[in-house]
Design an enzyme around this catalytic site. Structure first.
Site, PDB file in Angstrom:
ATOM      1  N   ILE A  76       0.852  -1.187   0.000  1.00  0.00           N
ATOM      2  CA  ILE A  76       0.000   0.000   0.000  1.00  0.00           C
ATOM      3  C   ILE A  76       0.889   1.239   0.000  1.00  0.00           C
ATOM      4  O   ILE A  76       1.798   1.353   0.825  1.00  0.00           O
ATOM      5  CB  ILE A  76      -0.941  -0.017   1.220  1.00  0.00           C
ATOM      6  CG1 ILE A  76      -1.804  -1.298   1.188  1.00  0.00           C
ATOM      7  CG2 ILE A  76      -1.818   1.234   1.247  1.00  0.00           C
ATOM      8  CD1 ILE A  76      -2.560  -1.582   2.468  1.00  0.00           C
TER       9      ILE A  76
ATOM     10  N   HIS B 234       9.204   3.933  -1.034  1.00  0.00           N
ATOM     11  CA  HIS B 234       9.370   2.513  -0.713  1.00  0.00           C
ATOM     12  C   HIS B 234       8.389   1.639  -1.504  1.00  0.00           C
ATOM     13  O   HIS B 234       8.753   0.580  -2.022  1.00  0.00           O
ATOM     14  CB  HIS B 234       9.181   2.312   0.799  1.00  0.00           C
ATOM     15  CG  HIS B 234       9.388   0.918   1.266  1.00  0.00           C
ATOM     16  ND1 HIS B 234      10.638   0.337   1.356  1.00  0.00           N
ATOM     17  CD2 HIS B 234       8.509  -0.023   1.672  1.00  0.00           C
ATOM     18  CE1 HIS B 234      10.510  -0.894   1.795  1.00  0.00           C
ATOM     19  NE2 HIS B 234       9.230  -1.142   1.998  1.00  0.00           N
TER      20      HIS B 234
ATOM     21  N   PHE C 195       0.411 -13.939  -9.498  1.00  0.00           N
ATOM     22  CA  PHE C 195       0.576 -12.659  -8.817  1.00  0.00           C
ATOM     23  C   PHE C 195      -0.748 -12.243  -8.187  1.00  0.00           C
ATOM     24  O   PHE C 195      -1.634 -11.729  -8.862  1.00  0.00           O
ATOM     25  CB  PHE C 195       1.050 -11.602  -9.818  1.00  0.00           C
ATOM     26  CG  PHE C 195       1.405 -10.286  -9.193  1.00  0.00           C
ATOM     27  CD1 PHE C 195       2.645 -10.098  -8.613  1.00  0.00           C
ATOM     28  CD2 PHE C 195       0.503  -9.236  -9.192  1.00  0.00           C
ATOM     29  CE1 PHE C 195       2.990  -8.878  -8.044  1.00  0.00           C
ATOM     30  CE2 PHE C 195       0.834  -8.010  -8.630  1.00  0.00           C
ATOM     31  CZ  PHE C 195       2.079  -7.835  -8.049  1.00  0.00           C
TER      32      PHE C 195
ATOM     33  N   ARG D   9     -10.508  -4.762  -2.492  1.00  0.00           N
ATOM     34  CA  ARG D   9     -10.030  -5.893  -3.295  1.00  0.00           C
ATOM     35  C   ARG D   9      -9.797  -7.157  -2.465  1.00  0.00           C
ATOM     36  O   ARG D   9      -9.420  -8.186  -2.995  1.00  0.00           O
ATOM     37  CB  ARG D   9      -8.750  -5.478  -4.024  1.00  0.00           C
ATOM     38  CG  ARG D   9      -9.036  -4.519  -5.153  1.00  0.00           C
ATOM     39  CD  ARG D   9      -7.842  -3.671  -5.552  1.00  0.00           C
ATOM     40  NE  ARG D   9      -8.190  -2.786  -6.661  1.00  0.00           N
ATOM     41  CZ  ARG D   9      -8.896  -1.669  -6.554  1.00  0.00           C
ATOM     42  NH1 ARG D   9      -9.342  -1.281  -5.365  1.00  0.00           N
ATOM     43  NH2 ARG D   9      -9.164  -0.926  -7.612  1.00  0.00           N
TER      44      ARG D   9
END
Length: 153
Positions: A82, A88, A113, A127
């Site tokens: 996230i 990062h 994936f 999701r």
């Protein structure tokens, strides 16, 4: 003309799942969805092995070990990356996706994936079983279908 398609039939197939513990509240929902899909499509619970890793960046290494073992008809990679306030996210999301793709091609085993890469926590929640379905469930269905295609070819 011969058309090859995979079926969503999981009997006698074995799957490895590697999942990142970071953002576990999202990953756990993805895992629930993946296991549900596998069992609903005939995979025996004893033919599902789950490896928890610290975070998404570590997923490709364990997925590669699973693929090299030749014990599995498919590997399902789950986790959540996230976006935060730093760059990062960009590095982790990029390297995880590249790593998983490389394993699939190098080992000729379906490595799916199922790692969410979202802009915010709301998108991840959507999701992982709410508005946008469960991407873990979808990843498991993809794994079953790909395993069946590989077995046909």
């Amino acid at each position: 003309m011969n058309i090859i398609e995979g079926k969503l039939i999981g009997q006698s197939l074995k799957f490895g799942i590697t999942i990142g513990r970071f953002n576990e509240f999202i990953g756990g929902k993805l895992l629930d969805g993946a296991v549900d899909a596998l069992i609903r499509h005939g995979v025996d619970e004893k033919d599902i092995e789950i490896a928890w890793v610290p975070g998404a960046f570590e997923i490709p290494l364990i997925a590669k070990k699973m693929a090299k073992s030749k014990k599995y008809d498919g590997i399902i990679c789950l986790g959540a990356v996230i976006r935060g306030a730093t760059t990062h996210y960009d590095y982790v999301a990029s390297e995880v996706s590249k790593g998983i793709a490389k394993i699939t091609l190098d080992e000729e085993v379906p490595v799916i994936f199922g790692v969410l890469t979202t802009e915010n926590i709301e998108q991840a929640i959507e999701r992982a079983g709410t508005k946008a379905g469960n991407k873990g469930y979808e990843a498991a269905c993809t794994a079953i279908e790909m395993a069946n295609i590989i077995n046909i070819i």
